[in-house]
Scaffold this active site. Structure first.
Site, PDB file in Angstrom:
ATOM      1  N   GLU A   1      41.136 -23.429  54.130  1.00 43.67           N
ATOM      2  CA  GLU A   1      41.087 -21.963  54.241  1.00 43.67           C
ATOM      3  C   GLU A   1      42.369 -21.329  53.735  1.00 43.67           C
ATOM      4  OE1 GLU A   1      38.403 -20.511  54.839  1.00 43.67           O
ATOM      5  OE2 GLU A   1      37.171 -21.896  55.992  1.00 43.67           O
TER       6      GLU A   1
ATOM      7  N   ASP B   1      29.380 -27.574  49.979  1.00 38.45           N
ATOM      8  CA  ASP B   1      29.142 -26.499  48.996  1.00 38.45           C
ATOM      9  C   ASP B   1      30.200 -26.392  47.894  1.00 38.45           C
ATOM     10  OD1 ASP B   1      30.907 -25.719  50.989  1.00 38.45           O
ATOM     11  OD2 ASP B   1      30.078 -23.724  51.275  1.00 38.45           O
TER      12      ASP B   1
ATOM     13  N   GLU C   1      22.845 -18.084  60.245  1.00 43.68           N
ATOM     14  CA  GLU C   1      23.690 -19.186  59.759  1.00 43.68           C
ATOM     15  C   GLU C   1      22.842 -20.410  59.391  1.00 43.68           C
ATOM     16  OE1 GLU C   1      26.587 -18.814  58.811  1.00 43.68           O
ATOM     17  OE2 GLU C   1      27.763 -20.646  58.987  1.00 43.68           O
TER      18      GLU C   1
ATOM     19  N   GLU D   1      27.610 -15.119  50.172  1.00 42.28           N
ATOM     20  CA  GLU D   1      26.923 -15.988  49.197  1.00 42.28           C
ATOM     21  C   GLU D   1      25.687 -15.358  48.549  1.00 42.28           C
ATOM     22  OE1 GLU D   1      28.259 -16.996  52.002  1.00 42.28           O
ATOM     23  OE2 GLU D   1      29.696 -18.534  51.394  1.00 42.28           O
TER      24      GLU D   1
ATOM     25  N   THR E   1      36.232 -19.961  44.662  1.00 41.89           N
ATOM     26  CA  THR E   1      35.208 -19.998  45.713  1.00 41.89           C
ATOM     27  C   THR E   1      35.397 -18.879  46.729  1.00 41.89           C
ATOM     28  OG1 THR E   1      34.003 -21.453  47.218  1.00 41.89           O
ATOM     29  CG2 THR E   1      36.402 -21.605  47.284  1.00 41.89           C
TER      30      THR E   1
END
Ligand code: DMJ
Length: 573
Positions: free
Chosen positions: A141, A286, A390, A409, A495
């Site tokens: 992160e 992902d 989720e 997304e 990303t």
């Protein structure tokens, strides 16, 4: 665990917002987004009725200034000190106490063409943000949200040819690059004392890896650091960062199943043993796939493309179910499921909301038809709940996990599909998403995570990616004239949605030979020559791209019979 209810923090947030608003000049003149006329919503939500911005310029996300308002409100000093929000402690370790939201949002201001606010925000970051903190953060992160944003803003400031307006900073002395360097050095201990080279998931910015550290990490967290670390290395001329990130990718890649070519989602960094054997496109994996392709686009290293192509093949072979062609034939709509990495057997019947990024990635490689189908499935879920749960169980036709933390997304894929097809359907999808966000998630000091997509209760949390990604992609979707999509393949999104210019400078890596000797065996055979930009077939060449015929631009991208089939499958009709 459910986090704090909104009430106490609303009380404590309001005065700070007021102060900050003044400092940031959030009442600047209104500029409306270029959107199609919104449908009027019948009943105003309670949250909207309580909105302190009512009567000001900032009334909804349709106004560009609203972004500034919520950026200011949300980055008020102390807003995210963990100690002030003890009930949020369990989920706050992405925050880092380093003005995460302010840092993460920098290039969104540039993309919106707001030079004065970009300049103010950059100066604020330079003058107030420090990483010299006794704070334990997630390596992934911190890399994608903070390092990536600092590098993106640095590149915008120093690129005399950037198209966003005057983004220069007076007397700029590469401070953001120095900050990125400082942060990355503090993350480096995560790559030490690991037998596989796969990094620890967390690190303390002052003291290194905590003594009680977990030896397990997810594949995406450990294997999606190469874009940011590679950029940093190439800007500094110091191979260290790229070397450790690349070593982690190769270590993970070498642990893939010999039979299926698939990777699992959780691995032990000392033994290399797969703790989580689930292979899918969502949480845990992902961005690993995404960064194989994006590293290649950026750095032109052939082995990254080879790994991506091999991974994509395994995904199509083992994860994809349903009919062969999206817009033809019989059978269920194509869907990507979660399987056991060794056997390819189905492991469960849910898909998660993170997986909605995948159609966007498919657009990048020219697999537009498949992208259309998968996107349509996720949009149907959105239509049913006004958000994405989720986890959604496609067999039970119901959510398995109910929260929606304002994730980007679906908007990201919608934007990229609109760029690829120009089909106005995607503008309507965007408008639908925008209106749901306004209706269900808008609260006093920002936009709130939905705790439950059915009863629409909220949590006291607005993730930084809401401003850095969700708002950015929505803005870009409607801003036809934006320099980002007018400049062709010049920009790539990380990303976390940060823009990085793709140029020759980043393709120079004097340490290439050193990598193949020291970084372990080349995982996909011998690397050939490094391709030049005109050879980037995956994104540049029309021959590699299944084009959507012109006559389909003004009808639904997916035949109505297939649209109805998907609506039925998610219980809409
Ligand atoms: C973002 O922080 C990044 O896109 C990451 O790769 C996973 N998803 C979150 C937002 O949902």
């Amino acid at each position: 665990m459910r986090s704090a209810t909104a009430a106490p923090s609303r009380r404590s947030c309001a005065p700070r917002c007021a102060t900050w608003r003044g400092a940031c000049s959030c009442s600047a003149t209104t500029t409306t987004w270029r959107t199609p006329s919104p449908r009027t919503s019948s009943t105003p939500s309670t949250a909207a009725a309580e909105d302190p911005t009512a009567g000001t310029h900032c009334q909804s996300l349709e106004h560009r200034d609203c972004f500034l308002y919520y950026l200011c409100a949300y980055t008020a000093p102390g807003r995210f000190l963990n100690s002030c929000y003890s009930s949020n402690l369990n989920i706050n370790d992405v925050l880092g106490n380093y003005s995460l939201t302010l840092v993460d949002a920098l290039d969104t201001l540039a993309i919106m063409g707001n030079s004065s606010e970009f300049q103010k925000a950059v100066k604020l970051v330079i003058n107030t943000v420090s990483f010299d903190k006794d704070s334990t953060v997630q390596v992934f992160e911190a890399t994608i949200r903070v390092l990536g944003s600092l590098l993106s803003a640095h590149r915008i400031i120093t690129d005399s040819k950037q198209p966003f307006g005057d983004m220069t900073i007076k007397d700029y002395d590469n401070e953001l690059l120095h900050m990125a360097h400082d942060l990355a050095v503090r993350l480096l201990p995560a790559f030490e004392n690991t037998k596989t080279g796969i990094p620890y998931p967390r690190v303390n910015l002052k003291t290194g890896v905590p003594p009680d550290s977990n030896n397990e990490t997810c594949t995406a967290g450990a294997g999606s650091l190469l874009v940011e670390f590679g950029i940093l290395s190439r800007l500094l001329g110091d191979s260290t960062f790229e070397w450790v990130a690349r070593r982690a990718v190769k270590a993970l890649w070498n642990l893939r199943s010999n039979d299926t070519g698939l990777l699992g989602n959780v691995v032990n960094i000392q033994t290399g043993h797969w703790v989580g054997k689930q292979s899918g496109l969502g949480a845990g994996l992902d961005s690993f796939y995404e960064y194989l392709l994006k590293s290649y686009i950026l750095f032109g290293e052939k082995e990254d493309l080879e790994m991506f192509n091999a991974a994509y093949k395994s995904i199509q072979n083992y994860l994809r179910r349903g009919r062969e062609a999206c817009n033809e034939g019989e059978g269920d709509p194509p869907l990507y499921v979660n399987v056991n990495m060794f056997s390819g057997q189905l492991m469960n019947t849910w898909i998660d909301s993170l997986q909605a990024f995948f159609p966007g990635l498919q657009v990048l490689i020219g697999d537009v038809e498949d992208a259309i189908c998968l996107h349509a499935f996720y949009y149907a879920i959105w239509k049913r709940y006004g958000a994405l749960p989720e986890r959604y169980n496609w067999q039970l036709q119901a959510p398995d996990v109910f929260f929606y933390p304002l994730r980007p997304e679906l908007v990201e894929s919608t934007y990229l599909l609109y760029q690829a097809t120009r089909n106005p359907f995607y503008l309507h999808v965007g408008m639908d998403i925008l209106q749901s966000l306004e209706k269900h998630t808008k609260v006093k000091c920002g936009y709130a995570t939905l705790h439950h997509v059915i009863d629409k209760s909220t949590e006291d949390r607005m993730e930084s990616f809401f401003l850095s990604e969700t708002c950015k992609y929505l803005y870009l979707l409607f801003d036809e004239e934006n320099p980002v999509h007018k400049s062709g393949t010049r920009y790539m999104f990380t990303t976390e949605g940060h823009i990085i210019s793709v140029d020759e400078h980043l393709r120079e890596s004097p340490w290439k030979e050193f990598f193949s000797e020291e970084g372990g065996q080349d995982p996909v055979g011998k690397s050939g020559h490094r391709p030049r930009p005109h050879e980037l077939k995956v994104i540049n060449s029309s021959s590699n791209c299944n084009r959507v015929p012109d006559e389909r631009r003004y009808s639904l991208p997916l035949k109505s019979v297939y649209m109805r089939q998907i609506d039925q499958m998610v219980g809409l009709i």
